[in-house]
Write an enzyme that holds these catalytic residues in place. Sequence first.
Site, PDB file in Angstrom:
ATOM      1  N   TYR A 142       0.863  -1.186   0.000  1.00 27.60           N
ATOM      2  CA  TYR A 142       0.000   0.000   0.000  1.00 27.60           C
ATOM      3  C   TYR A 142       0.894   1.228   0.000  1.00 27.60           C
ATOM      4  CZ  TYR A 142      -4.021   2.894   1.554  1.00 27.60           C
ATOM      5  OH  TYR A 142      -5.013   3.832   1.665  1.00 27.60           O
ATOM      6  N   LYS A 170      -1.557  -1.450  -4.002  1.00 20.90           N
ATOM      7  CA  LYS A 170      -2.601  -0.436  -4.008  1.00 20.90           C
ATOM      8  C   LYS A 170      -1.889   0.898  -4.168  1.00 20.90           C
ATOM      9  CE  LYS A 170      -6.349   1.810  -1.501  1.00 20.90           C
ATOM     10  NZ  LYS A 170      -7.133   1.934  -0.256  1.00 20.90           N
TER      11      LYS A 170
END
Length: 299
Positions: A142, A170
């Site tokens: 992330y 992400k």
Amino acid sequence: MTYASPSTPPFGRALCAMITPFTEEGALDLDGAQRLADRLVREGCDGLVLSGTTGESPTTSDAEKAALVRAVREAVGDRAALVAGVGTADTRHTVELTLAAEKAGADGVLVVTPYYSRPPQDALEAHFREVADASGLPVMLYDIPGRTGTRIEPDTMIRLAGHPRIIAVKDCSYDFLGTQKVLSRTELAYYAGCDEHILALYAVGAAGYVSTVANVAPAQLRAVLDAFDAGDTATAARLQREATPLIEAMMSAGLPGTVTTKALLTHLGHPAGPVRPPLRPAPEKTVTTLRKAYDTLTA
């Protein structure tokens, strides 16, 4: 001519960064979480990301995080992938959460860059490798430097792609060139983490998205990907543009997306509940803007 996204996105294409419903007293609402998860899957989500930024992970306990995975797994079965947010500022704690998520039934883990301490890139790489080595679950990195203060630099991402369990990202980096550099040199499955970038990233080879806005408009966002996959790029672009007012209202209102999402879900009669402090509820003026944008998109 047809346009194809990656053939086997590891967690599906359309993922929702699901809110964590609470009761009016602020307790974890597992029944509400199950009902919300079931609706999201029925309306087009391939996967759900639990206990991420939108899921208020900083203010939920370890036990609550595990209970949420178990409850949502019971609700959706094998109809959707479940990715559990486990990232913290502490490598040891992140490993503990990873093992708990695996035991609770998660299909993968979302690991955010350690925040506040701002580790250099070699320490950052070591952190992600230690977490990935700790369990059998695949890892989605992330990258959200605006919140953590530290970027996963493209070269670091490229090295991490060599780990067999680090398979996805992400992407909230707001570095389109850096993202394309990693896409061109690795097999990492990139997911747009910023709703305004869904089509742009998908068009250059991303696997799909992890969306906050999907909490309220899952079918409308999935339609962007479906149109692109069908080769109808003009419709995909139109659908992305049509979602822009809602994306702006939810994600650029000067409030965290969790706050705006819960406000709109409450208005729509879906499980949500309050946010936990230090977050505060959206003011009525914001709620009015959210309602208007949602009604326009779904009319």
